[in-house]
Motif scaffolding. Structure first.
Motif, short mmCIF file in Angstrom:
data_model
loop_
_atom_site.label_atom_id
_atom_site.label_comp_id
_atom_site.label_asym_id
_atom_site.label_seq_id
_atom_site.Cartn_x
_atom_site.Cartn_y
_atom_site.Cartn_z
N HIS A 167 0.84 -1.19 0.00
CA HIS A 167 0.00 0.00 0.00
C HIS A 167 0.88 1.25 0.00
CE1 HIS A 167 -3.35 -2.64 0.80
NE2 HIS A 167 -4.19 -1.64 0.86
N SER A 168 0.49 2.22 -0.80
CA SER A 168 1.19 3.51 -0.80
C SER A 168 0.54 4.48 0.17
CB SER A 168 1.18 4.13 -2.20
OG SER A 168 -0.17 4.33 -2.64
N GLN A 169 -0.67 4.19 0.58
CA GLN A 169 -1.43 5.10 1.44
C GLN A 169 -2.33 4.28 2.36
OE1 GLN A 169 -3.33 8.48 -0.55
NE2 GLN A 169 -5.24 8.00 0.50
N ASP A 202 -1.38 0.70 -5.65
CA ASP A 202 -1.39 0.90 -7.11
C ASP A 202 -2.55 1.79 -7.53
OD1 ASP A 202 0.82 -0.85 -7.33
OD2 ASP A 202 -0.53 -2.58 -7.42
N GLY A 203 -2.90 2.75 -6.65
CA GLY A 203 -3.92 3.73 -6.99
C GLY A 203 -5.35 3.30 -6.74
N TYR A 204 -5.57 2.08 -6.23
CA TYR A 204 -6.93 1.59 -5.99
C TYR A 204 -7.09 1.09 -4.56
CZ TYR A 204 -8.49 2.42 -10.69
OH TYR A 204 -8.88 3.06 -11.83
N GLY A 205 -8.34 1.10 -4.08
CA GLY A 205 -8.59 0.95 -2.66
C GLY A 205 -8.77 -0.46 -2.15
N SER A 206 -8.45 -0.61 -0.88
CA SER A 206 -8.80 -1.80 -0.10
C SER A 206 -9.63 -1.36 1.08
CB SER A 206 -7.54 -2.53 0.40
OG SER A 206 -6.85 -1.75 1.36
N ASP A 207 -10.47 -2.24 1.59
CA ASP A 207 -11.30 -1.94 2.75
C ASP A 207 -11.91 -3.26 3.22
OD1 ASP A 207 -12.95 -0.92 4.70
OD2 ASP A 207 -14.18 0.30 3.34
N THR A 208 -11.51 -3.71 4.38
CA THR A 208 -12.04 -4.97 4.90
C THR A 208 -12.21 -4.87 6.41
OG1 THR A 208 -11.78 -7.39 4.90
CG2 THR A 208 -9.78 -6.08 5.20
N THR A 209 -13.15 -5.61 6.93
CA THR A 209 -13.38 -5.64 8.37
C THR A 209 -13.56 -7.08 8.83
OG1 THR A 209 -14.60 -3.55 8.22
CG2 THR A 209 -14.78 -4.75 10.29
N ARG A 210 -12.90 -7.41 9.91
CA ARG A 210 -13.12 -8.66 10.61
C ARG A 210 -13.20 -8.34 12.11
NH1 ARG A 210 -14.11 -9.79 6.17
NH2 ARG A 210 -13.28 -11.49 4.86
N THR A 211 -13.95 -9.14 12.82
CA THR A 211 -14.10 -8.95 14.26
C THR A 211 -13.51 -10.15 14.97
OG1 THR A 211 -16.11 -7.66 13.89
CG2 THR A 211 -15.72 -8.47 16.12
#
Length: 373
Positions: free
Chosen positions: A196-198, A237-246
């Motif tokens: 990740h760059s950000q 690479d300019g595109y997003g990730s977003d995940t959630t686990r509990t």
């Protein structure tokens, strides 16, 4: 970046042409694009620093794309991959940039304008060309970036895989006796280590803090017996990730297991509902029904999902009232949750894309509750 293909001048030219055609179909004279995600998406240009100096891309059907930039930033703009498909003009400090923009806009035109446009620039356009009118791109062209091509999907899949790898590693760290901020720092470091760059967010909500969906990791010390919501993502690479686990520190109670199972069922049921032609709001309805039928409806306090692409939140939104149909290539989160004030929260989130056959997850980590130390 194995398997990731760079976007070409032709890719950007096609995006700009589609945007101009969509604007015309919506009854607009064109679109005005200022620095931010729209400019990156449409022509691959991001100024080194976004300042008060005016930069604007104008797209109109049947016309060559035009971009006005400060003269000192022109060398950087010329290196953008999509710049070869754009007619570049510039203005110099001491000039009125809005006078320089006159030739790019129709005096009586109504334009869609980037949500990220500065108010001072919008007011400058209106002052210089009082016959023009403007509307937010989210309002008039909400699907501008919504449908991804195969190269965009590859980047989103790679970002999802990197977030999954970070989750696999965070399960190995110590939770009990450490502050939320320490675990959040571990997550951020892992996202960076996996490319990740950000890093946009690392939510670590332990115990009662997990009942706040957007809890900022704080100084609370995680204790044995805590449920912990982990929600994290950013750009790769300019595109997003977003995940959630509990996860849970030590053995959970029967109620904690029950609530987690309800959320897991809601997430799975909503995923199975994804198919071309179904309204976005139906994904929210399906997940909400599972939680409501289980008696926890009042504790599911947000929409079930949002689009993702060059930003981690963008249209389409999986929310009641959004009747727009899902089409292949759309990418969005499915993230139902239950939040019990003062006690604990549970959320499970994957990024999903729609295919001709149905939904495809871009996250692959198990949904079962994991126990951590």
């Amino acid at each position: 970046m194995a398997g990731i293909q760079p976007f070409t001048r032709e890719d950007y030219a096609a995006r700009m042409a589609r945007a101009a055609e969509a604007a015309a179909a919506a009854g607009l004279a064109g679109v005005v694009v200022t620095p931010g995600p729209d400019l990156v998406y449409l022509c691959g240009y991001q100024p080194t620093a976004i300042t008060e100096r005016l930069t604007m891309l104008v797209l109109a059907a049947g016309e060559e794309p035009q971009m006005l930039v400060p003269v000192l930033e022109r060398p950087d703009a010329e290196t953008a991959e999509g710049a070869g498909a754009v007619l570049l003009t510039d203005w110099t400090d001491g000039q009125d940039p809005y006078n320089a923009a006159i030739g790019l806009l129709r005096p009586e035109g109504r334009y869609g304008i980037s949500d990220s446009a500065w108010a001072m620039h919008l007011l400058g356009f209106q002052r210089t060309l009082p016959g023009t009118a403007y509307a937010s791109l989210t309002d008039v062209l909400p699907m501008l970036r919504a449908v991804k091509d195969e190269h965009e999907l590859a980047r989103l899949a790679a970002a999802g895989a990197a977030a999954d790898a970070a989750y696999g590693d965070i399960l190995k760290v110590r939770f009990a006796g450490r502050r939320e901020t320490e675990v959040a720092g571990d997550l951020a470091d892992l996202l960076i280590s996996y490319g990740h760059s950000q890093v946009d967010f690392t939510v670590v909500g332990s115990g009662p803090n997990g009942a706040n969906p957007h809890h900022e990791a704080g100084e609370r010390t995680i204790a044995d017996g805590d449920m912990v919501v982990l929600d994290f993502g950013g750009l790769k690479d300019g595109y997003g990730s977003d995940t959630t686990r509990t996860v849970h520190v030590g053995e959970p109670s029967d109620e904690e297991r029950k609530v987690h199972d309800i959320v897991r069922e809601a997430q799975q049921t909503a995923f199975e509902a994804v198919r071309p032609g179904i309204a976005c709001q139906e994904i929210d309805r399906v997940a909400r029904k599972v939680i409501t039928d289980a008696g926890y409806g009042e504790y599911f306090i947000h929409r079930v999902g949002h689009g993702i692409g060059v930003t981690t939140h963008e249209p389409p939104y999986m929310v009641e009232g959004e009747e727009r149909p899902i089409v292949p290539g759309m990418c969005f989160s499915i993230e139902p949750g239950i939040y019990l004030p003062g006690r604990f929260g549970v959320r499970i989130e994957d990024i999903v894309t729609c295919t001709a056959e149905g939904g495809r997850r871009l996250n692959g980590t198990p949904h079962e509750m994991r126990l951590v130390g």
